[in-house]
Design a protein around this motif. Structure first.
Motif, PDB file in Angstrom:
ATOM      1  N   ALA A 270     -15.057  70.569  21.579  1.00 51.94           N
ATOM      2  CA  ALA A 270     -15.323  69.146  21.830  1.00 51.94           C
ATOM      3  C   ALA A 270     -14.173  68.276  21.329  1.00 51.94           C
ATOM      4  O   ALA A 270     -13.741  67.333  22.009  1.00 51.94           O
ATOM      5  CB  ALA A 270     -16.633  68.739  21.159  1.00 51.94           C
ATOM      6  N   ILE A 271     -13.667  68.594  20.150  1.00 53.66           N
ATOM      7  CA  ILE A 271     -12.555  67.824  19.583  1.00 53.66           C
ATOM      8  C   ILE A 271     -11.283  68.027  20.412  1.00 53.66           C
ATOM      9  O   ILE A 271     -10.512  67.082  20.644  1.00 53.66           O
ATOM     10  CB  ILE A 271     -12.320  68.235  18.116  1.00 53.66           C
ATOM     11  N   ALA A 272     -11.075  69.263  20.881  1.00 56.52           N
ATOM     12  CA  ALA A 272      -9.910  69.537  21.736  1.00 56.52           C
ATOM     13  C   ALA A 272      -9.992  68.713  23.022  1.00 56.52           C
ATOM     14  O   ALA A 272      -8.985  68.168  23.491  1.00 56.52           O
ATOM     15  CB  ALA A 272      -9.838  71.022  22.059  1.00 56.52           C
ATOM     16  N   PHE A 273     -11.176  68.605  23.594  1.00 58.29           N
ATOM     17  CA  PHE A 273     -11.364  67.818  24.818  1.00 58.29           C
ATOM     18  C   PHE A 273     -11.105  66.334  24.560  1.00 58.29           C
ATOM     19  O   PHE A 273     -10.483  65.645  25.371  1.00 58.29           O
ATOM     20  CB  PHE A 273     -12.779  68.023  25.350  1.00 58.29           C
ATOM     21  N   ILE A 274     -11.569  65.854  23.405  1.00 58.54           N
ATOM     22  CA  ILE A 274     -11.327  64.454  23.032  1.00 58.54           C
ATOM     23  C   ILE A 274      -9.833  64.188  22.902  1.00 58.54           C
ATOM     24  O   ILE A 274      -9.320  63.153  23.338  1.00 58.54           O
ATOM     25  CB  ILE A 274     -12.056  64.115  21.716  1.00 58.54           C
ATOM     26  N   SER A 275      -9.098  65.151  22.309  1.00 56.48           N
ATOM     27  CA  SER A 275      -7.649  64.976  22.149  1.00 56.48           C
ATOM     28  C   SER A 275      -6.947  64.960  23.499  1.00 56.48           C
ATOM     29  O   SER A 275      -5.919  64.305  23.676  1.00 56.48           O
ATOM     30  CB  SER A 275      -7.067  66.076  21.255  1.00 56.48           C
ATOM     31  N   LEU A 276      -7.496  65.681  24.482  1.00 56.24           N
ATOM     32  CA  LEU A 276      -6.936  65.668  25.832  1.00 56.24           C
ATOM     33  C   LEU A 276      -7.132  64.309  26.498  1.00 56.24           C
ATOM     34  O   LEU A 276      -6.281  63.833  27.254  1.00 56.24           O
ATOM     35  CB  LEU A 276      -7.606  66.743  26.689  1.00 56.24           C
ATOM     36  N   ILE A 277      -8.265  63.688  26.216  1.00 59.36           N
ATOM     37  CA  ILE A 277      -8.584  62.403  26.837  1.00 59.36           C
ATOM     38  C   ILE A 277      -7.731  61.271  26.256  1.00 59.36           C
ATOM     39  O   ILE A 277      -7.149  60.469  26.983  1.00 59.36           O
ATOM     40  CB  ILE A 277     -10.082  62.079  26.669  1.00 59.36           C
TER      41      ILE A 277
END
Length: 395
Positions: free
Chosen positions: A297-304
């Motif tokens: 989830a945190i990795a996805f947030i960093s992508l956004i």
């Protein structure tokens, strides 16, 4: 394949090259060890309570193991003598550690009374389970085949039919390990700090533009970063789990891991018919599943967000939101926490009894529903990251 492993290893090493990550990791591990040794050093010989617990443990070692008729008779005789002594009030007041368990006659008497009550609880558990099984069977016969309570009562009847306990162990304090939350919180903090920059670093340095135009760019690069993040998460999680298990086992002198889980008072009516050791493995595996999901989830947030500070801030808010749901919306909004990954961190809360949901008219154990929902979200998040981090995504 070799290229993928090599690049994943490189990304993994990058996470540990950050001095801030190393310093915070060392601090978290040290703080966790300090907290456990300070608050769970039950047999501390330098305190009065510790000396008392040592006396209780010495009495336990004299009787531990299977409860034979001879052992039961001895324990009962000691209980009657101790009960008579306490009721009379005529006992030695002097501190004599060589003479009494715990140093005092009154303390030893109370230990013997406590031991007898525990033995009685263990022996009577079989009869109690037979009554539960028979009552559940009787209720199931009165219900129609389409009533969900019929299925539940049939399950309870079968689960409790052959349960029995006949061993004295020092496992009651295992619940301290099961309910320990600090290491999970520290693990999540470290995962937050380590993973929040896994994608933002490339965006902030404009390296992402080169990656997406290269042979191993885009989705391939995203997969290597994910592999490194998951590896980092596993590494941190395993160290905390092993630290917790070793320290609690040593400090609390735990044993009896091969005994059934329902030997613990808190799990006497649990649907689990497995050993304490196997339950611990299931609990630790569930916690690892949780932190891996949070990592994704945190990795996805960093992508956004593509920037470190917004990514860190939003990730922290997300974790805080999950904690809020778990802490304040458990009883009234239990369905919300079915899809809350933090419910697995406190799995003991949903496995002590027959908690269930019936979304399609069929009962499903609450812990199965929670585990299933987290695994589904796990794969959804993984797909979202690979799609978002693909070659054709605009930078």
């Amino acid at each position: 394949m070799n290229t993928f492993i090599t690049l994943s290893g490189y990304e993994f090493k990058k996470l540990f090259r950050k001095k801030a990550v190393i310093i915070i990791a060392v601090f978290c591990f040290a703080f966790n060890i300090f907290n456990i040794t300070k608050n769970y050093n039950l047999y501390n010989p330098f305190t009065e309570d510790g000396l008392s617990e040592i006396g209780r443990y010495e009495l336990y070692t004299a009787y531990k193991g299977e409860i034979s008729e001879e052992k039961y008779s001895d324990i009962k005789e000691n209980y009657l003598d101790a009960l008579s002594l306490v009721q009379s009030g005529n006992y030695d007041m002097e501190y004599s550690p060589d003479k009494y368990y715990g140093g005092y006659a009154y303390g030893e008497a109370m230990f013997k009374i406590e031991l007898f009550n525990e033995v009685e609880r263990l022996i009577s558990y079989k009869e109690e389970c037979i009554i539960i099984s028979e009552e559940a069977h009787s209720l199931s016969d009165k219900l129609s085949d389409y009533n969900i309570y019929k299925t539940i009562n049939i399950t309870i009847s079968e689960d409790f039919k052959n349960r029995s306990l006949n061993t004295i162990t020092n496992c009651s304090n295992v619940t301290e390990l099961l309910d320990y939350k600090l290491s999970s919180l520290l693990t999540i903090i470290l995962v937050l700090i380590g993973t929040a920059t896994i994608f933002t670093t490339d965006y902030e340095s404009n390296t992402s533009l080169y990656l997406k135009s290269s042979v191993n760019g885009g989705r391939f690069s995203a997969m290597t970063k994910l592999m490194a993040s998951v590896g980092f998460t596993l590494f941190i999680s395993v160290i905390f789990i092993l630290t917790d298990f070793i320290l609690f086992t040593v400090l609390l002198k735990l044993d009896g891991f091969s005994q059934p889980l329902y030997i613990l008072k808190e799990f006497a009516f649990s649907p689990f018919d497995i050993s304490i050791g196997l339950y611990l493995l299931l609990l630790f595996a569930s916690r690892i599943i949780v932190v891996i999901f949070i990592c994704l989830a945190i990795a996805f947030i960093s992508l956004i967000f593509k920037k470190t500070l917004p990514s860190l801030f939003t990730s922290a808010l997300y974790v805080a939101f999950l904690m809020y749901l778990k802490a304040f919306m458990t009883s009234e909004s239990i369905n919300i926490n079915i899809i809350n990954p933090l419910s697995l961190v406190l799995m003991s809360e949903i496995t002590t009894d027959y908690s269930y949901i019936a979304p399609f008219g069929k009962p499903i154990y609450l812990y199965i529903a929670v585990i299933s929902s987290v695994i589904v979200m796990w794969f959804i998040m993984l797909i979202c990251i690979l799609v978002k981090g693909g070659r054709n995504v605009k930078g």
